[in-house]
Design an enzyme around this catalytic site. Structure first.
Site, PDB file in Angstrom:
ATOM      1  N   LYS A  95       0.992  -1.277   0.138  1.00  0.00           N
ATOM      2  CA  LYS A  95       0.053  -0.106  -0.136  1.00  0.00           C
ATOM      3  C   LYS A  95       0.825   1.257   0.005  1.00  0.00           C
ATOM      4  O   LYS A  95       1.692   1.571   1.019  1.00  0.00           O
ATOM      5  CB  LYS A  95      -0.833  -0.063   1.362  1.00  0.00           C
ATOM      6  CG  LYS A  95      -2.225  -0.506   1.051  1.00  0.00           C
ATOM      7  CD  LYS A  95      -3.041  -0.492   2.305  1.00  0.00           C
ATOM      8  CE  LYS A  95      -4.397  -1.101   2.260  1.00  0.00           C
ATOM      9  NZ  LYS A  95      -5.408  -0.649   3.304  1.00  0.00           N
ATOM     10  N   ILE A  96       0.333   1.939  -1.181  1.00  0.00           N
ATOM     11  CA  ILE A  96       1.331   3.385  -1.092  1.00  0.00           C
ATOM     12  C   ILE A  96       0.195   4.636  -0.978  1.00  0.00           C
ATOM     13  O   ILE A  96      -0.753   4.485  -1.927  1.00  0.00           O
ATOM     14  CB  ILE A  96       1.981   3.582  -2.381  1.00  0.00           C
ATOM     15  CG1 ILE A  96       2.991   2.318  -2.471  1.00  0.00           C
ATOM     16  CG2 ILE A  96       2.584   4.878  -2.349  1.00  0.00           C
ATOM     17  CD1 ILE A  96       4.169   2.363  -1.647  1.00  0.00           C
TER      18      ILE A  96
END
Length: 241
Positions: A95-96
Site C-alpha cells: 500500500k502506497i
C-alpha cells in the site's frame, strides 16, 4: 445471508482488519478473496512490531492477496519499505498513499515501483484527478489495486457512485489494475460497490459479521426480530412504570 450467495456476488470481497484471530478465521472462508490492513487498524489492536505481525499473518495467508502499507512520510524511505514488504511473499501488495502528509504527490514513486513489477495498492484516493494520475502511472502488466475511499466521500455528503463508475473507465486500459471500494460503512455499500462494477470491496470484520447474519433477510422477519430485541432488553433491565 448464505455465504454461497456472497460467493456469487459479482465482486471480490476482501476482509479489512488487523485482528489476528479474525484474519485467520476469515481467510478460511471461500467468499473472502483477499485481505487488507493499515497502520491505524494495527494500532487499534495494540500491534507495535510491524514486521513480526505481518510475517505471522503471512504464515496463515498463503494464497490470497494481502496488502500491507508503508508508514514513512518520506518517499525514499517509502521506496525502501515497499521493496522490503514486497519481498515477504508473492501474494503481498504494498500500500502506497496517494500523497505524503505534506500533500506531496506519490505518483513518481508509484510509477517507479510499478515499473519494477512491484504489486501495489494505491490508497487514500478520493478525487478524479488522483485516479487519473494513478491510471497514467501504473504499468500495463503489473498487478495493482486502486483504492478509492468511497465511504469517506459519502461522509462528506457526496454520492461516491459517479466517481467509482468514472474510475472504472479511467482504469479500463489497464487489464492488471483493479478498482477497490474502500472505507465501507454499512452492508449496503457492498452491494453498491457490486452494482457500479468495482472489482473489489474491502469490508471491516464487524460488517462482514453483519452481512452474514442480516444480508437478504426478510424485512418482516427483521421487524419481528427488532421488536423481540426491545422486549428482551426491557425485561433484562427490570423496567417498571
Amino acid at each position: 445471508m448464505s455465504t454461497v450467495l456472497l460467493e456469487k456476488l459479482p465482486i471480490k470481497i476482501f476482509a479489512d482488519g488487523a485482528d489476528c484471530d479474525g484474519i485467520a478465521e476469515l481467510y478460511k472462508k471461500p467468499f473472502i478473496r483477499g485481505l487488507t490492513t493499515n497502520p491505524t487498524l494495527m494500532r487499534k489492536v495494540g500491534i507495535s512490531d510491524y514486521e513480526s505481525f505481518a510475517k505471522s499473518i503471512l504464515e496463515v495467508v498463503k494464497d490470497k492477496p494481502i496488502s500491507f502499507e508503508v508508514f514513512s512520510d518520506e518517499f525514499p524511505e517509502m521506496r525502501r519499505q515497499a521493496r522490503k514488504i514486497s519481498a515477504w511473499q508473492s501474494n503481498v501488495y504494498v500500500k502506497i498513499p496517494i500523497t505524503n502528509t505534506r500533500g506531496d504527490s506519490a505518483i513518481p514513486l508509484i510509477r517507479d515501483l510499478a515499473g519494477d513489477g512491484i504489486q501495489l495498492n494505491i490508497t487514500a484516493i478520493l478525487t478524479r484527478d488522483q485516479v487519473k494520475a494513478v491510471a497514467d502511472a501504473l504499468h500495463l502488466g503489473t498487478a495493482s489495486v486502486v483504492s478509492v475511499f468511497a465511504g469517506r466521500i459519502a461522509d462528506t455528503g457526496i454520492d461516491p457512485m459517479p466517481l467509482m463508475r468514472d474510475s472504472l473507465q479511467m482504469l479500463s486500459s489497464l487489464p492488471a489494475a483493479e478498482l477497490l471500494w474502500a472505507s465501507v460503512r454499512e452492508v449496503l455499500n457492498i452491494f453498491q460497490a457490486a452494482q457500479c462494477g468495482c472489482h473489489i470491496v474491502t469490508v471491516p470484520h464487524d460488517i462482514l459479521s453483519k452481512v452474514i447474519k442480516l444480508g437478504g433477510m426478510d424485512l418482516a422477519d427483521l421487524s419481528l426480530d427488532t421488536v423481540q430485541m426491545f422486549y428482551r432488553d426491557a425485561v433484562a433491565a427490570g423496567f417498571q412504570l
